[in-house]
Design a protein around this motif. Structure first.
Motif, PDB file in Angstrom:
ATOM      1  N   LEU A 469       0.831  -1.209   0.000  1.00 30.18           N
ATOM      2  CA  LEU A 469       0.000   0.000   0.000  1.00 30.18           C
ATOM      3  C   LEU A 469       0.865   1.257   0.000  1.00 30.18           C
ATOM      4  O   LEU A 469       0.533   2.252  -0.666  1.00 30.18           O
ATOM      5  N   GLU A 470       1.967   1.221   0.699  1.00 24.60           N
ATOM      6  CA  GLU A 470       2.891   2.360   0.676  1.00 24.60           C
ATOM      7  C   GLU A 470       3.381   2.629  -0.744  1.00 24.60           C
ATOM      8  O   GLU A 470       3.473   3.779  -1.184  1.00 24.60           O
ATOM      9  N   ARG A 471       3.693   1.573  -1.456  1.00 29.13           N
ATOM     10  CA  ARG A 471       4.163   1.737  -2.828  1.00 29.13           C
ATOM     11  C   ARG A 471       3.054   2.297  -3.724  1.00 29.13           C
ATOM     12  O   ARG A 471       3.308   3.111  -4.608  1.00 29.13           O
ATOM     13  N   ILE A 472       1.824   1.862  -3.487  1.00 28.44           N
ATOM     14  CA  ILE A 472       0.698   2.376  -4.265  1.00 28.44           C
ATOM     15  C   ILE A 472       0.474   3.856  -3.970  1.00 28.44           C
ATOM     16  O   ILE A 472       0.256   4.670  -4.876  1.00 28.44           O
ATOM     17  N   LEU A 473       0.580   4.242  -2.686  1.00 27.25           N
ATOM     18  CA  LEU A 473       0.423   5.647  -2.312  1.00 27.25           C
ATOM     19  C   LEU A 473       1.526   6.500  -2.940  1.00 27.25           C
ATOM     20  O   LEU A 473       1.274   7.616  -3.412  1.00 27.25           O
ATOM     21  N   ALA A 474       2.738   5.971  -2.947  1.00 27.21           N
ATOM     22  CA  ALA A 474       3.852   6.727  -3.526  1.00 27.21           C
ATOM     23  C   ALA A 474       3.707   6.860  -5.039  1.00 27.21           C
ATOM     24  O   ALA A 474       4.061   7.896  -5.615  1.00 27.21           O
ATOM     25  N   GLN A 475       3.183   5.818  -5.674  1.00 27.35           N
ATOM     26  CA  GLN A 475       3.069   5.824  -7.140  1.00 27.35           C
ATOM     27  C   GLN A 475       1.945   6.736  -7.616  1.00 27.35           C
ATOM     28  O   GLN A 475       2.097   7.463  -8.601  1.00 27.35           O
ATOM     29  N   TYR A 476       0.795   6.725  -6.906  1.00 31.35           N
ATOM     30  CA  TYR A 476      -0.399   7.383  -7.439  1.00 31.35           C
ATOM     31  C   TYR A 476      -0.923   8.549  -6.596  1.00 31.35           C
ATOM     32  O   TYR A 476      -1.772   9.300  -7.059  1.00 31.35           O
ATOM     33  N   ALA A 477      -0.458   8.702  -5.367  1.00 35.71           N
ATOM     34  CA  ALA A 477      -0.894   9.787  -4.487  1.00 35.71           C
ATOM     35  C   ALA A 477      -2.415   9.952  -4.480  1.00 35.71           C
ATOM     36  O   ALA A 477      -2.937  11.026  -4.800  1.00 35.71           O
ATOM     37  N   PRO A 478      -3.169   8.921  -4.130  1.00 34.43           N
ATOM     38  CA  PRO A 478      -4.630   9.049  -4.121  1.00 34.43           C
ATOM     39  C   PRO A 478      -5.100  10.047  -3.067  1.00 34.43           C
ATOM     40  O   PRO A 478      -4.454  10.223  -2.021  1.00 34.43           O
ATOM     41  N   GLU A 479      -6.222  10.689  -3.349  1.00 35.03           N
ATOM     42  CA  GLU A 479      -6.797  11.638  -2.409  1.00 35.03           C
ATOM     43  C   GLU A 479      -7.419  10.926  -1.217  1.00 35.03           C
ATOM     44  O   GLU A 479      -7.364  11.414  -0.089  1.00 35.03           O
ATOM     45  N   TYR A 480      -8.009   9.766  -1.479  1.00 36.06           N
ATOM     46  CA  TYR A 480      -8.669   9.003  -0.411  1.00 36.06           C
ATOM     47  C   TYR A 480      -8.303   7.529  -0.533  1.00 36.06           C
ATOM     48  O   TYR A 480      -8.078   7.011  -1.637  1.00 36.06           O
ATOM     49  N   VAL A 481      -8.253   6.878   0.610  1.00 35.88           N
ATOM     50  CA  VAL A 481      -8.157   5.419   0.693  1.00 35.88           C
ATOM     51  C   VAL A 481      -9.434   4.946   1.376  1.00 35.88           C
ATOM     52  O   VAL A 481      -9.725   5.343   2.509  1.00 35.88           O
ATOM     53  N   ILE A 482     -10.204   4.109   0.680  1.00 29.16           N
ATOM     54  CA  ILE A 482     -11.512   3.690   1.195  1.00 29.16           C
ATOM     55  C   ILE A 482     -11.544   2.179   1.303  1.00 29.16           C
ATOM     56  O   ILE A 482     -11.350   1.464   0.310  1.00 29.16           O
ATOM     57  N   LEU A 483     -11.795   1.687   2.505  1.00 25.48           N
ATOM     58  CA  LEU A 483     -11.929   0.254   2.762  1.00 25.48           C
ATOM     59  C   LEU A 483     -13.389  -0.057   3.078  1.00 25.48           C
ATOM     60  O   LEU A 483     -13.944   0.492   4.042  1.00 25.48           O
ATOM     61  N   PRO A 484     -14.048  -0.907   2.280  1.00 21.72           N
ATOM     62  CA  PRO A 484     -15.455  -1.232   2.566  1.00 21.72           C
ATOM     63  C   PRO A 484     -15.649  -2.010   3.854  1.00 21.72           C
ATOM     64  O   PRO A 484     -16.706  -1.942   4.467  1.00 21.72           O
ATOM     65  N   GLY A 485     -14.669  -2.792   4.274  1.00 16.77           N
ATOM     66  CA  GLY A 485     -14.804  -3.591   5.482  1.00 16.77           C
ATOM     67  C   GLY A 485     -13.450  -4.095   5.933  1.00 16.77           C
ATOM     68  O   GLY A 485     -12.422  -3.824   5.309  1.00 16.77           O
ATOM     69  N   GLY A 486     -13.442  -4.874   7.030  1.00 20.08           N
ATOM     70  CA  GLY A 486     -12.180  -5.330   7.592  1.00 20.08           C
ATOM     71  C   GLY A 486     -11.995  -6.826   7.437  1.00 20.08           C
ATOM     72  O   GLY A 486     -12.683  -7.493   6.682  1.00 20.08           O
ATOM     73  N   GLY A 487     -10.997  -7.356   8.175  1.00 18.83           N
ATOM     74  CA  GLY A 487     -10.748  -8.783   8.183  1.00 18.83           C
ATOM     75  C   GLY A 487      -9.733  -9.271   7.177  1.00 18.83           C
ATOM     76  O   GLY A 487      -9.428 -10.457   7.134  1.00 18.83           O
TER      77      GLY A 487
END
Length: 526
Positions: A469-487
């Motif tokens: 996820l860190e690599r994805i954030l560094a590559q694309y700089a998304p404004e939001y990270v949204i998780l529909p659920g956990g587990g």
């Protein structure tokens, strides 16, 4: 008066059972169409996105990803067909409905063609047609064929390629027949990469029966049709960053990278894992009603009948039998769950089992002991087949294929609604089902997870999920990270990045346990 053998031969070639198989599967397929939205099973969302890209004149690109990189993960055959649905329908949900109707028609065509092909050998046509319908109407198959997946088109071309090759093997075949056979082989590859196994099987078969010239013509056409896609995808292999290779990049490079790190042991573990996973479809087909121990008797009998049926399949089409055999070998070494690959050819499997009953009985000779043994074998296998029909019939009555589709899509509905309400136009979103979010919100989106081939055989660790996820954030700089659920590992990684590292800021919660985060700039954590 024609002798009995002649009358039997004429009856076998009567087209009515194949037509009935086509109509039955088409009607069932149309009736089975449900309300599942685009992107229910992820890949269907990507297929629709690629079809939209072609229809809108953007070329073969991932419109959902930032920068719209060239698409190299999925061959263009099925998206090209979906482009027609976009031209006709214009927008969702009309496009989705057209795509579902198209798949119902394709499954009907595949079923009719398969029933006809099997009856062209001496398999009783009604038995062959019944076996095909029993597979096409199975709940796992309906789960795939009632959404925009490529399996129905793949099955049509697989059977069509077998028929075209049979024509090319005739003594009076010429250049046109050889070229049509090669065209069919290449088309199968352009729909699903694993379909490429038909090319070497077909070329070898044609060379043995018709000579090098015939095989050379067919092979040249197949390679000529496939080569532009191979070259183009090779030229654009680096367009998708390595972190997204598992979902969007080149198959070969992604797999070879994992093998280079872990070596032959990884391949051995994948084969072992997939062999175990293949027991599930066998259990679906052959487990009888009653106590579990009964399966230890019935399932071996069913496997024996499948062996007899494989002989009948090879007599109907050596190409189809050889292609299926090589196809399953590829599935064994491929780092993806094998179920979907098996359900994609399931009507062939059930038709082979049905054919096995006829083939076993004909092989009995005059020995009373042999006949009795075969009768017992067929009764046991019949018990397994009866259990299959009962379970699948109950699933069809209760529309059991819709549950997983709607559950998967339903978990994303709050995310889509939140983005459409709160996110500024054009901002990048990272989420679980990014193709669905793009199709229903128009926002560029990226996944929150990535994986390697090795994680097919062992669960991804939270540390790995966090690093990805860190690599994805560094590559694309998304404004939001949204998780529909956990587990899931990625959900635990997001929680750690929020609570412990302060890399993410919680800004909202969603119904059902989902949450919306905003990434903090690197260096401002803690």
């Amino acid at each position: 008066m024609a002798n009995p053998a002649s009358r039997f031969s004429i009856a076998l070639r009567h087209p009515r059972p194949a037509g009935l198989a086509f109509l039955a599967v088409l009607v069932i397929g149309l009736w089975a169409i449900g309300a599942a939205p685009a992107g229910s099973f992820y890949d269907d969302g990507i297929y629709l996105t690629l079809g939209r890209s072609l229809a809108r004149g953007h070329g073969f690109r991932y419109l959902n990803l930032p920068g719209t990189p060239a698409a190299t993960h999925y061959p263009p055959g099925y998206p090209a067909l979906l482009a027609v649905c976009w031209w006709l329908g214009g927008q969702l949900p009309q496009v989705l409905l057209y795509a579902k109707i198209l798949n119902a028609l394709l499954m009907g065509l595949a079923s009719g063609a398969l029933a006809w092909l099997l009856a062209e050998s001496d398999i009783p046509p009604l038995l062959a047609a019944a076996g095909v319908v029993a597979g096409a109407a199975a709940v796992p198959v309906l789960a795939l064929s009632t959404i925009p997946f490529s399996e129905p088109l793949f099955l049509v071309l697989l059977i069509g390629g077998s028929i075209m090759t049979a024509r090319a093997l005739r003594p009076d075949a010429g250049f046109g027949s050889y070229a049509l056979a090669g065209l069919a082989w290449g088309a199968v590859f352009l729909v699903r990469t694993v379909g490429g196994v038909m090319i070497p099987v077909g070329a070898l078969l044609l060379m043995r029966h018709s000579g090098r010239r015939a095989a050379g013509i067919a092979l040249a056409v197949a390679v000529g049709l496939s080569a532009p896609w191979i070259v183009w995808s090779g030229l654009h292999a680096a367009d998708v960053p390595p972190i997204l290779s598992g979902s969007y990049g080149s198959y070969a490079g992604w797999y070879l990278q994992s093998l280079s790190i872990e070596g032959p042991r990884l391949l051995a573990r994948i084969v072992s894992h997939n062999l175990s996973a293949l027991l599930r479809p066998i259990g679906v087909l052959l487990t009888p009603p009653g106590p579990p121990w009964l399966g230890w008797i019935v399932i071996p009998a069913g496997l024996a009948l499948l062996g007899f049926g494989a002989v009948a399949l090879a007599r109907a089409s050596v190409l189809l039998a050889g292609t299926i055999g090589l196809y399953l070998l590829v599935v064994l070494v491929w780092p993806y769950p094998p179920d979907r690959f098996v359900w994609g050819i399931w009507p062939i499997v059930t038709a082979v089992l049905a054919s096995g009953f006829a083939q076993a009985w004909r092989s009995g000779g005059s020995s009373t002991i042999w006949r009795r043994g075969l009768a017992g074998l067929m009764m046991l296998a019949g018990a397994g087949a009866g259990g299959y029909l009962l379970r699948q019939g109950d699933g069809v009555v209760h529309r059991s294929w819709e549950g997983p589709q709607l559950a998967s899509a339903g978990s994303m509905e709050p995310t889509v609604r939140w983005v459409k309400t709160h996110a500024a136009p054009g901002v990048v979103i990272a989420t679980v089902d990014d193709p669905m979010l793009y199709l229903y919100s128009g926002h560029p989106s990226v996944p929150v997870l990535a994986w390697s081939a090795s994680e097919h055989v062992r669960e991804q660790s939270v540390d790995t999920a966090e690093a990805n996820l860190e690599r994805i954030l560094a590559q694309y700089a998304p404004e939001y990270v949204i998780l529909p659920g956990g587990g899931t590992p990625e959900a635990f990684a997001v929680e750690r990045m929020w609570r412990e590292r302060k890399r993410l800021e919680l800004i909202d919660t969603l119904p059902g346990g989902g949450a919306v985060f905003r990434p903090r700039p690197p260096g401002l954590e803690h």
